[in-house]
Design an enzyme around this catalytic site. Structure first.
Site, PDB file in Angstrom:
ATOM      1  N   HIS A  64       0.713  -1.248   0.025  1.00 31.94           N
ATOM      2  CA  HIS A  64       0.154  -0.012   0.096  1.00 31.94           C
ATOM      3  C   HIS A  64       0.780   1.209   0.036  1.00 31.94           C
ATOM      4  CE1 HIS A  64      -4.192   1.603   1.351  1.00 31.94           C
ATOM      5  NE2 HIS A  64      -3.508   2.634   0.833  1.00 31.94           N
ATOM      6  N   HIS A 185     -11.002  -0.449   0.896  1.00 29.59           N
ATOM      7  CA  HIS A 185     -10.783   0.634   1.799  1.00 29.59           C
ATOM      8  C   HIS A 185     -12.089   0.712   2.576  1.00 29.59           C
ATOM      9  CE1 HIS A 185      -9.918   4.762   2.756  1.00 29.59           C
ATOM     10  NE2 HIS A 185     -11.036   4.857   3.141  1.00 29.59           N
ATOM     11  N   HIS A 238      -5.500  -1.169   5.347  1.00 30.78           N
ATOM     12  CA  HIS A 238      -5.500  -0.380   6.758  1.00 30.78           C
ATOM     13  C   HIS A 238      -6.476  -0.688   7.730  1.00 30.78           C
ATOM     14  CE1 HIS A 238      -8.190   1.834   4.307  1.00 30.78           C
ATOM     15  NE2 HIS A 238      -7.033   2.616   3.836  1.00 30.78           N
ATOM     16  N   ASN A 284      -6.424   8.782   7.205  1.00 26.94           N
ATOM     17  CA  ASN A 284      -7.642   8.139   6.932  1.00 26.94           C
ATOM     18  C   ASN A 284      -7.428   6.579   6.445  1.00 26.94           C
ATOM     19  OD1 ASN A 284     -10.097   7.655   6.633  1.00 26.94           O
ATOM     20  ND2 ASN A 284     -10.322   8.190   4.399  1.00 26.94           N
ATOM     21  N   ASP A 311       0.709   2.503   3.575  1.00 26.82           N
ATOM     22  CA  ASP A 311      -0.257   3.692   3.205  1.00 26.82           C
ATOM     23  C   ASP A 311       0.440   4.774   3.376  1.00 26.82           C
ATOM     24  OD1 ASP A 311      -2.396   4.870   2.377  1.00 26.82           O
ATOM     25  OD2 ASP A 311      -3.419   4.656   4.331  1.00 26.82           O
ATOM     26  N   PRO A 329      -5.805  13.914   4.403  1.00 23.11           N
ATOM     27  CA  PRO A 329      -5.258  12.942   5.204  1.00 23.11           C
ATOM     28  C   PRO A 329      -4.136  12.031   4.718  1.00 23.11           C
ATOM     29  CG  PRO A 329      -7.407  12.197   3.911  1.00 23.11           C
ATOM     30  CD  PRO A 329      -6.770  13.859   3.650  1.00 23.11           C
TER      31      PRO A 329
END
Lengths: 436, 317, 204
Positions: A64, A185, A238, A284, A311, A329
């Site tokens: 990611h 997500h 995540h 986020n 991420d 974010p």
């Protein structure tokens, strides 16, 4: 340490594979040639790397990463992002699809893949968008992306949730044809409209609109049931809450083919940082409570969460320094991920280095179907290796990061470990802690 | 303390100093010549990212009566509407030599961001940030309560204050809960459960869903503005139902003690959270609150710019 | 949070009150009896110079100036047989040293109902030092009204003026060093009357 980047044979003298007993790892012609007794290996013309005390792991694989190219080259490029990856010990990264234009066609994914090859710092495996333009309405041409030179296997609308149940079902089914996976997500959109931080007592005090855990958990619960129903493979991006962990645990016990990742920041930081209103802590899904952090760490240890994925989300300064609500974010992650894994997982006794290799290399490579990555450190395997010095402790200096952006939440924080060298198919991308 | 960002920043003694100072300011405001030379040569910037004429003119009057130069910077029709960032605007104000920046913003935390950023050297006064806080409103409310209930002195120990309405979106409620707790009052929040934040049970106050149960014991009823657009977001079914359950009409007000007062930070929705006959009754302090706002803001500007909360300055002396 | 302790004198360095100070270097410069005599004398002088007490208004400068003004008013009233208007005038908001030291809590300003317009206003303070307090008081008085004349009465004049200001009535001139503090104690605030001289500063 003496090393010349030109030689094709490297002897990593005294390296400790998975933190075990020291050996001499010989890398030749892109592969691990042998693991000889420490101090014994020699080869004509070989470059010897003094790896005494260093832990050797298979090159890390990130499921990611946001490389921002095309579209936001002011925040990151494939070149700078993959440099950051190599410095973080990664030999492969999955580049998320939410670029501009969106990676929803074979053309865009091939471009990103090619930029990665040209940069040469690590392999770039583009992620394809699930829906056209991340719009959540029509499936993108998933097959075309799978069949392209980029050989896309991971599909995600990351940044947005595939919230339409029918569309999600179809996507899960469709990618079975080429062994793909939908990386969801998980964020119920209506429950998170305008959301700014974890919903709880603190969001109420700070007057920031809450992002409730249930908005993640409800989508994960739905998706694991959908995956079970259609017999497909699901990956959850995540994961950030204790409740999500419980649902995943249950799903895995039921034999559902689901995998999950957690970010380094969700393993280390909690929502209390939002009280500063410093947007560097805006991300986020949001930073959660301390009990969530503990549950996520335990889930990585238990294997309920399969992978740590960064991420990595670079943002230009102007998008990260104003009012909290107006900031974008996301946090940088590639260059600090292994350090945080060491602090949150190894130094807490939850994982040994073999476990770290499993969660940051073996399993993510398997989830992304990257055949040449995440392989064991033994003769005949591809020479994707990272050497890390676990004894060093260093303060994070945002100015010293290779990423084009500076939005690290760890500025000034002292983290353990240092990536000393990274080898991509036997070729050093990082030596002496610097780009080779 | 160089800034006033949260009502929770004030200790009991500091809060009382503001209220006592405001009391003297109010006395000086009775005179024919209202202007004081205290802040001559100082510059106060009103940085308003949100339309709020009442708050802006209150701060403007306060600053001017202390002889400060006032610069009004409204986001509308300015460089902000042309996309200038918060930071660049702040740096511009700093270059103008602002001694105090009074900031109103739709984003929660904007005042704290400004105070912590180092972009401006002067004092930052929070004039309302999103759904976070509005500390000078809480101070003027406490001042008004003290005048009406305690003859203008001391704290509010044991006074029962009901705050009724959209607590979830109310910066006034947040600041009042913090300040009133500091001053010893017993606060009860009254609202439909949809309009109370998650975690409200950890606040220093009680919570009730039943206005009629709370009214007979209250010394103060503070009504919050209910925005009609909350209906479309399903916080409550209709304005009529809200009024029936949480509106203060004459019948409900009859249950109040004789001495109880009714407050509203304004602007009011007459007929929704408050009936006209209650708003215009003897109990109502709504007009008085506006007048008190100027005295309280004079006190805040005087004390902040005078460094009254700044212990390091005393040591330099 | 800092406020200047109420026992501190305005025209001296703020420091701890020394009511219990028994140090040898503290000197009494006016006893209670001397203070009493000084006030009586000033009361007579005010009447004499003002040609009676008809349009007289006494305004004390907080904190101890107010107590002194009340005592003077009592004495004048007893000589004249009719009450003298007495009030207080806080000068905090008119001071010129806001940038130099912390803002302090405001003291009460109370102007007698008869006002000051056309009256003979006598400002009363305990110690005359730099003159800045009196300057501030004159400015403050401007915003209250327009007296026929303004006079100044002080219990102690310690010298070191920084402005062209002098007192019309002085209890006692006390030459001082800038390294000394003058401490006025009055029964209303400190339990007993005395004027003390002591070294300035020091962590006592």
């Amino acid at each position: 340490m003496s090393a010349s980047a030109n030689s094709s044979t490297f002897i990593l003298r005294g390296a400790r594979p998975y933190g075990g007993d020291p050996v001499d790892l010989v890398l030749r012609d892109g592969a691990v040639a042998e693991a000889a007794a420490a101090g014994t290996a020699s080869a004509a013309g070989a470059t010897v790397v003094d790896a005494d005390g260093l832990v050797a792991l298979p090159g890390l694989v990130d499921l990611h990463t946001h490389l921002r190219e095309p579209g936001r080259e002011d925040a990151e490029t494939v070149e700078t992002g993959t440099q950051a990856a190599a410095l973080g010990g990664f030999t492969a990264v999955h580049a998320m699809a939410n670029t501009d234009p969106v990676a929803d066609t074979a053309g865009v994914v091939e471009q990103v893949w090619r930029l990665g090859r040209e940069a040469g710092h690590c392999d770039v495996a583009p992620v394809g968008a699930v829906t056209v333009g991340l719009g959540g309405e029509r499936l993108a041409e998933l097959g075309a992306m799978a069949d392209s030179a980029a050989r896309v296997r991971v599909f995600s609308d990351d940044g947005k949730c595939v919230s339409d149940a029918v569309l999600m079902r179809r996507a899960l089914e469709y990618v079975k044809a080429f062994d793909g996976v939908i990386a969801q997500h998980a964020q119920e959109p209506r429950l998170t409209e305008g959301a700014q931080m974890n919903e709880g007592a603190l969001s109420g005090v700070l007057g920031l609109r809450g992002w409730p855990s249930v908005a993640e958990e409800a989508v994960i619960a739905r998706d694991v049931l959908l995956a079970q129903h259609v017999g497909s493979r699901l990956h959850v991006c995540h994961v950030s809450t204790k409740g999500s962990v419980e649902i995943l645990r249950l799903a895995k016990e039921r034999g559902i083919d689901v995998t999950a990742e957690v970010t380094p920041h969700h393993l280390l930081l909690d929502e209390s940082l939002a009280a500063s209103y410093d947007p560097v802590y805006k991300v986020n899904p949001p930073l959660r409570g301390k009990d969530d952090v503990q549950a996520l760490r335990q889930a990585v240890a238990d294997g309920v969460i399969d992978a740590v994925a960064t991420d990595h989300a670079p943002h230009a300064a102007e998008d990260k320094e104003g009012e909290w609500a107006n900031a974008l974010p996301g946090m940088l992650g590639l260059e600090t991920a292994l350090a945080i894994a060491q602090e949150a997982l190894v130094e807490t006794g939850l994982l040994d280095w073999a476990g770290v290799a499993d969660r940051l290399s073996t399993r993510p490579a398997r989830i992304g179907r990257l055949a040449g990555h995440g392989r064991p450190l033994r003769a005949g395997e591809p020479a994707n290796v990272v050497l890390v010095d676990p004894a060093v402790r260093r303060a994070v200096d945002p100015g010293a990061l290779a990423s084009r952006s500076r939005n690290t939440p760890y500025a000034g924080r002292t983290l353990p470990g240092r990536v000393v060298a990274t080898f991509l198919r036997g070729r050093p991308t990082v030596l002496d802690g610097a780009l080779a | 303390m160089r800034h006033l960002v949260s009502a929770g920043d004030l200790s009991r003694d500091e809060a009382l100093l503001v209220l006592d100072t405001a009391h003297e300011m109010a006395g000086l405001q009775q005179r024919e010549i209202k202007k004081l030379p205290t802040l001559r040569g100082r510059t106060v910037v009103n940085l308003f990212y949100e339309d709020s004429t009442r708050t802006r003119i209150s701060f403007e009057a306060a600053a001017k009566r202390l002889s400060a130069d006032v610069i009004n910077f409204s986001a509308k029709g300015s460089s902000v509407s042309k996309g200038e960032s918060f930071k660049d605007t702040a740096l511009t104000l700093q270059a103008m030599g602002a001694d105090a920046v009074v900031v109103r913003h739709s984003a929660s935390g904007a005042a704290q961001r400004l105070a912590a950023s180092g972009w401006v050297g002067g004092s930052v006064v929070n004039a309302g940030d999103g759904t976070h806080e509005h500390p000078t409103q809480a101070l003027l409310d406490a001042y008004t309560m003290r005048r009406r209930l305690n003859a203008g002195t001391g704290d509010l120990a044991g006074r029962r204050v009901a705050i009724v309405g959209d607590v979830l979106h109310s910066r006034v409620a947040r600041s009042n809960v913090l300040l009133l707790a500091t001053l010893g009052a017993d606060v009860t929040l009254v609202a439909p459960p949809t309009l109370l934040p998650i975690g409200v049970e950890s606040w220093p106050c009680a919570v009730s869903y039943d206005l009629d149960a709370v009214l007979p014991k209250a010394d103060v009823v503070m009504l919050l503005r209910v925005q009609r657009e909350r209906m479309s977001e399903a916080y409550f079914p209709s304005a009529r139902e809200y009024t029936r359950r949480y509106g203060l009409d004459a019948t409900r007000a009859a249950a109040l003690q004789d001495s109880a007062i009714v407050m509203h930070p304004g602007p009011m929705n007459r007929g929704v959270e408050i009936a006209a006959e209650v708003a215009d009754s003897e109990r109502s302090t709504i007009v008085e609150q506006v007048a008190n706002g100027v005295s309280v803001r004079m006190a805040v500007l005087y004390l902040l710019l005078g460094g009254a909360f700044d212990t390091s300055k005393e040591q330099q002396r | 949070m800092t406020t200047v302790p109420s026992a501190g004198r305005r025209d001296v360095e703020p420091g701890p009150a020394a009511a219990e100070d028994r140090d040898a270097d503290v000197r009494t410069v006016l006893t209670a009896a001397e203070i009493d005599r000084s006030l009586s004398r000033i009361a007579h002088e005010v009447l004499e110079r003002g040609k009676g007490g008809d349009d007289l208004v006494l305004l004390g400068i907080p904190t101890r100036g107010v107590a002194l003004a009340r005592r003077l008013a009592q004495r004048i009233a007893s000589f004249e047989g009719s009450p003298v208007p007495v009030g207080s005038l806080d000068v905090t908001m008119y001071r010129d040293d806001l940038r130099l030291r912390p803002a302090r809590a405001l003291e009460r300003t109370e102007i007698p109902a008869s006002g000051v317009d056309g009256k003979l206003v006598v400002l009363v303070d305990d110690v005359l030092f730099s003159g800045r307090t009196v300057r501030a008081a004159l400015t403050a008085l401007d915003d209250v009204g327009r007296p026929r004349a303004v006079q100044l009465a002080v219990l102690v004049d310690r010298g070191h003026r920084e402005l062209p200001i002098r007192a019309d009535y002085v209890g006692k001139n006390i030459p001082t060093s800038l390294r000394e503090n003058v401490l006025v104690q009055l029964a209303e605030h400190d339990g007993a009357d005395a004027v003390l001289l002591r070294p300035a500063g020091g962590a006592r």
